[in-house]
Design a protein around this motif. Structure first.
Motif, PDB file in Angstrom:
ATOM      1  N   LEU A 162      -0.092  -7.003  -3.328  1.00  0.00           N
ATOM      2  CA  LEU A 162      -1.036  -6.795  -2.776  1.00  0.00           C
ATOM      3  C   LEU A 162      -1.768  -8.114  -2.864  1.00  0.00           C
ATOM      4  O   LEU A 162      -2.367  -8.225  -2.067  1.00  0.00           O
ATOM      5  N   GLU A 163      -1.950  -8.256  -4.087  1.00  0.00           N
ATOM      6  CA  GLU A 163      -3.671  -8.763  -4.166  1.00  0.00           C
ATOM      7  C   GLU A 163      -3.692 -10.550  -3.646  1.00  0.00           C
ATOM      8  O   GLU A 163      -3.471 -11.477  -2.923  1.00  0.00           O
ATOM      9  N   ARG A 164      -1.920 -10.796  -3.643  1.00  0.00           N
ATOM     10  CA  ARG A 164      -1.422 -12.421  -3.290  1.00  0.00           C
ATOM     11  C   ARG A 164      -1.420 -12.755  -1.869  1.00  0.00           C
ATOM     12  O   ARG A 164      -1.558 -13.836  -0.692  1.00  0.00           O
ATOM     13  N   VAL A 165      -0.743 -11.798  -1.280  1.00  0.00           N
ATOM     14  CA  VAL A 165      -1.101 -11.356   0.108  1.00  0.00           C
ATOM     15  C   VAL A 165      -2.166 -11.156   0.554  1.00  0.00           C
ATOM     16  O   VAL A 165      -2.727 -12.267   1.815  1.00  0.00           O
ATOM     17  N   LYS A 166      -3.493 -10.296   0.374  1.00  0.00           N
ATOM     18  CA  LYS A 166      -4.479 -10.429   0.516  1.00  0.00           C
ATOM     19  C   LYS A 166      -5.029 -11.809   0.578  1.00  0.00           C
ATOM     20  O   LYS A 166      -5.900 -12.335   1.132  1.00  0.00           O
TER      21      LYS A 166
ATOM     22  N   LEU B  82       8.129   3.735  -9.024  1.00  0.00           N
ATOM     23  CA  LEU B  82       7.932   2.137  -9.118  1.00  0.00           C
ATOM     24  C   LEU B  82       8.964   1.773 -10.143  1.00  0.00           C
ATOM     25  O   LEU B  82       9.510   0.615  -9.648  1.00  0.00           O
ATOM     26  N   GLU B  83       8.772   2.011 -11.556  1.00  0.00           N
ATOM     27  CA  GLU B  83       9.797   1.480 -12.882  1.00  0.00           C
ATOM     28  C   GLU B  83      11.780   1.839 -12.271  1.00  0.00           C
ATOM     29  O   GLU B  83      11.451   1.302 -12.424  1.00  0.00           O
ATOM     30  N   ALA B  84      11.760   3.079 -11.303  1.00  0.00           N
ATOM     31  CA  ALA B  84      12.741   2.857 -11.655  1.00  0.00           C
ATOM     32  C   ALA B  84      13.795   1.935 -10.211  1.00  0.00           C
ATOM     33  O   ALA B  84      14.623   0.891  -9.855  1.00  0.00           O
ATOM     34  N   GLY B  85      12.438   1.732  -9.553  1.00  0.00           N
ATOM     35  CA  GLY B  85      13.010   0.848  -8.144  1.00  0.00           C
ATOM     36  C   GLY B  85      12.618  -0.761  -9.042  1.00  0.00           C
ATOM     37  O   GLY B  85      12.754  -1.471  -7.697  1.00  0.00           O
ATOM     38  N   GLY B  86      12.618  -0.923  -9.636  1.00  0.00           N
ATOM     39  CA  GLY B  86      12.168  -1.933 -10.341  1.00  0.00           C
ATOM     40  C   GLY B  86      11.127  -3.313  -9.556  1.00  0.00           C
ATOM     41  O   GLY B  86      11.266  -4.404 -10.096  1.00  0.00           O
ATOM     42  N   LEU B  87       9.970  -2.541  -9.904  1.00  0.00           N
ATOM     43  CA  LEU B  87       8.819  -3.205  -9.389  1.00  0.00           C
ATOM     44  C   LEU B  87       7.288  -2.380  -9.959  1.00  0.00           C
ATOM     45  O   LEU B  87       7.370  -1.207  -8.825  1.00  0.00           O
ATOM     46  N   PRO B  88       7.044  -2.249 -11.029  1.00  0.00           N
ATOM     47  CA  PRO B  88       6.337  -1.478 -11.781  1.00  0.00           C
ATOM     48  C   PRO B  88       5.043  -1.278 -10.808  1.00  0.00           C
ATOM     49  O   PRO B  88       5.208  -2.909 -10.356  1.00  0.00           O
ATOM     50  N   ARG B  89       4.361  -0.599 -11.388  1.00  0.00           N
ATOM     51  CA  ARG B  89       2.486  -0.547 -10.397  1.00  0.00           C
ATOM     52  C   ARG B  89       2.294  -1.947 -10.683  1.00  0.00           C
ATOM     53  O   ARG B  89       1.652  -2.693  -9.473  1.00  0.00           O
ATOM     54  N   ASP B  90       1.787  -2.444 -12.002  1.00  0.00           N
ATOM     55  CA  ASP B  90       1.269  -3.643 -12.247  1.00  0.00           C
ATOM     56  C   ASP B  90       1.745  -5.225 -10.997  1.00  0.00           C
ATOM     57  O   ASP B  90       0.843  -5.914 -10.389  1.00  0.00           O
ATOM     58  N   GLU B  91       2.799  -5.222 -10.953  1.00  0.00           N
ATOM     59  CA  GLU B  91       3.237  -6.204 -10.062  1.00  0.00           C
ATOM     60  C   GLU B  91       3.264  -5.737  -8.120  1.00  0.00           C
ATOM     61  O   GLU B  91       2.858  -6.469  -7.668  1.00  0.00           O
ATOM     62  N   VAL B  92       3.088  -4.138  -7.595  1.00  0.00           N
ATOM     63  CA  VAL B  92       2.813  -4.182  -6.951  1.00  0.00           C
ATOM     64  C   VAL B  92       1.691  -4.571  -6.839  1.00  0.00           C
ATOM     65  O   VAL B  92       1.116  -4.613  -5.357  1.00  0.00           O
ATOM     66  N   ILE B  93       0.313  -4.444  -7.388  1.00  0.00           N
ATOM     67  CA  ILE B  93      -1.098  -4.587  -7.434  1.00  0.00           C
ATOM     68  C   ILE B  93      -0.762  -5.861  -7.036  1.00  0.00           C
ATOM     69  O   ILE B  93      -1.898  -6.770  -6.696  1.00  0.00           O
ATOM     70  N   GLU B  94       0.191  -6.904  -7.924  1.00  0.00           N
ATOM     71  CA  GLU B  94      -0.689  -8.412  -8.276  1.00  0.00           C
ATOM     72  C   GLU B  94       0.229  -8.911  -6.719  1.00  0.00           C
ATOM     73  O   GLU B  94      -0.539  -9.653  -5.961  1.00  0.00           O
TER      74      GLU B  94
ATOM     75  N   ARG C 257       1.075  -1.252   0.014  1.00  0.00           N
ATOM     76  CA  ARG C 257      -0.067  -0.022  -0.019  1.00  0.00           C
ATOM     77  C   ARG C 257       1.301   1.367  -0.138  1.00  0.00           C
ATOM     78  O   ARG C 257       0.325   2.279  -0.375  1.00  0.00           O
ATOM     79  N   ARG C 258       2.064   1.664   0.603  1.00  0.00           N
ATOM     80  CA  ARG C 258       2.517   2.074   0.612  1.00  0.00           C
ATOM     81  C   ARG C 258       3.226   2.909  -0.558  1.00  0.00           C
ATOM     82  O   ARG C 258       3.376   3.594  -1.017  1.00  0.00           O
ATOM     83  N   LEU C 259       3.384   1.357  -1.397  1.00  0.00           N
ATOM     84  CA  LEU C 259       4.257   1.692  -2.505  1.00  0.00           C
ATOM     85  C   LEU C 259       2.548   1.884  -3.396  1.00  0.00           C
ATOM     86  O   LEU C 259       3.446   3.164  -4.786  1.00  0.00           O
ATOM     87  N   LEU C 260       1.909   1.299  -3.361  1.00  0.00           N
ATOM     88  CA  LEU C 260       0.831   2.592  -4.088  1.00  0.00           C
ATOM     89  C   LEU C 260       0.901   3.584  -4.506  1.00  0.00           C
ATOM     90  O   LEU C 260       0.264   3.943  -5.611  1.00  0.00           O
ATOM     91  N   LEU C 261       1.556   4.398  -3.173  1.00  0.00           N
ATOM     92  CA  LEU C 261       1.479   5.422  -2.987  1.00  0.00           C
ATOM     93  C   LEU C 261       2.113   7.079  -3.861  1.00  0.00           C
ATOM     94  O   LEU C 261       2.189   8.058  -3.793  1.00  0.00           O
ATOM     95  N   LEU C 262       3.071   5.644  -4.467  1.00  0.00           N
ATOM     96  CA  LEU C 262       4.342   6.481  -5.499  1.00  0.00           C
ATOM     97  C   LEU C 262       4.445   7.060  -7.017  1.00  0.00           C
ATOM     98  O   LEU C 262       2.912   6.120  -7.029  1.00  0.00           O
ATOM     99  N   PRO C 263       4.397   7.137  -7.700  1.00  0.00           N
ATOM    100  CA  PRO C 263       4.638   7.940  -8.744  1.00  0.00           C
ATOM    101  C   PRO C 263       4.912   6.530  -9.572  1.00  0.00           C
ATOM    102  O   PRO C 263       5.785   5.641  -9.457  1.00  0.00           O
ATOM    103  N   ASP C 264       4.595   6.419 -10.638  1.00  0.00           N
ATOM    104  CA  ASP C 264       4.537   5.183 -11.757  1.00  0.00           C
ATOM    105  C   ASP C 264       5.787   5.091 -11.767  1.00  0.00           C
ATOM    106  O   ASP C 264       7.431   4.001 -12.117  1.00  0.00           O
ATOM    107  N   GLU C 265       6.692   5.965 -12.223  1.00  0.00           N
ATOM    108  CA  GLU C 265       8.636   6.705 -12.660  1.00  0.00           C
ATOM    109  C   GLU C 265       9.133   6.031 -11.521  1.00  0.00           C
ATOM    110  O   GLU C 265      10.416   5.173 -11.575  1.00  0.00           O
TER     111      GLU C 265
END
Length: 217
Positions: A209-213, A195-207, A185-193
């Motif tokens: 989160l859903e997996r953990v839930k 997340l991309e620079a950190g090696g974890l694009p938004r779609d992977e962050v969402i995946e 959830r913290r990561l989802l608050l960050l801009p796409d750029e």
């Protein structure tokens, strides 16, 4: 601020000289003498002796080296550098049972210094921590180390590395699923750029989160 900067510059100079002396002794195969130099520096360079420095945990050292809410990062960096050198010598001598805990404490200190955004001494705290992480790669690290690594990677914006550590923590049952959810959830608050620079694009962050839930249900 001027005093702190001057003190840090003096510490850089002293640690640079010490590193040169220690390296010279190691090149001459005088490892025991190099250990004595480190012992002497730990005893007289800081506000506590070497024995106490070795006994205290990394968290305790940070507390002991904090004055009026300000962490003495110059002293902590000096201790971490000397401990890293000491562990390297002990490991080289085959005394890994002695070297490993000292190496681990140096790793913790450098990660804490990175989280404090401490200035570089010989190298940045994150560069020193990354070097030690590689050296310790073959060990099964304690929970406290993995938790600090998770925080360090996230703080340094290496979100893919943070997620890798998170998976280990979850698999070993070291943290509750709720903490993992909070990470995503913290990561989802960050801009796409970011997340991309950190090696974890938004779609992977969402995946993630859903997996953990789903695992929690």
């Amino acid at each position: 601020m001027v005093f702190q900067r001057d003190f840090f510059m003096r510490m850089i100079e002293q640690m640079g000289e010490a590193a040169g002396v220690i390296m010279g002794l190691r090149q001459q195969r005088k490892n025991e003498e190099a250990l004595l130099v480190i012992d002497d520096l730990l005893d007289r360079q800081f506000r506590m002796n070497g024995k106490l420095i070795r006994q205290l945990s990394d968290a305790d050292l940070v507390r002991m080296m904090t004055t009026n809410g300000v962490v003495e990062t110059a002293n902590l960096s000096g201790v971490a550098l000397l401990m890293k050198e000491e562990a390297s010598i002990l490991n080289e001598l085959g005394r890994t049972e002695q070297g490993y805990p000292i190496q681990l404490k140096a790793f913790h200190l450098f990660m804490r210094l990175a989280l404090l955004d401490a200035p570089a001494m010989l190298r940045t705290p994150s560069e020193e921590a990354a070097d030690l992480a590689q050296q310790l790669d073959g060990y099964e690290l304690p929970r406290a180390t993995k938790l600090l690594m998770w925080e360090w990677h996230e703080g340094d914006k290496r979100y893919d590395e943070a997620e890798n550590i998170l998976h280990e923590l979850l698999e070993d049952g070291m943290i509750p699923r709720e903490e993992a959810e909070e990470f995503y959830r913290r990561l989802l608050l960050l801009p796409d750029e970011s997340l991309e620079a950190g090696g974890l694009p938004r779609d992977e962050v969402i995946e993630g989160l859903e997996r953990v839930k789903q695992d929690r249900e």
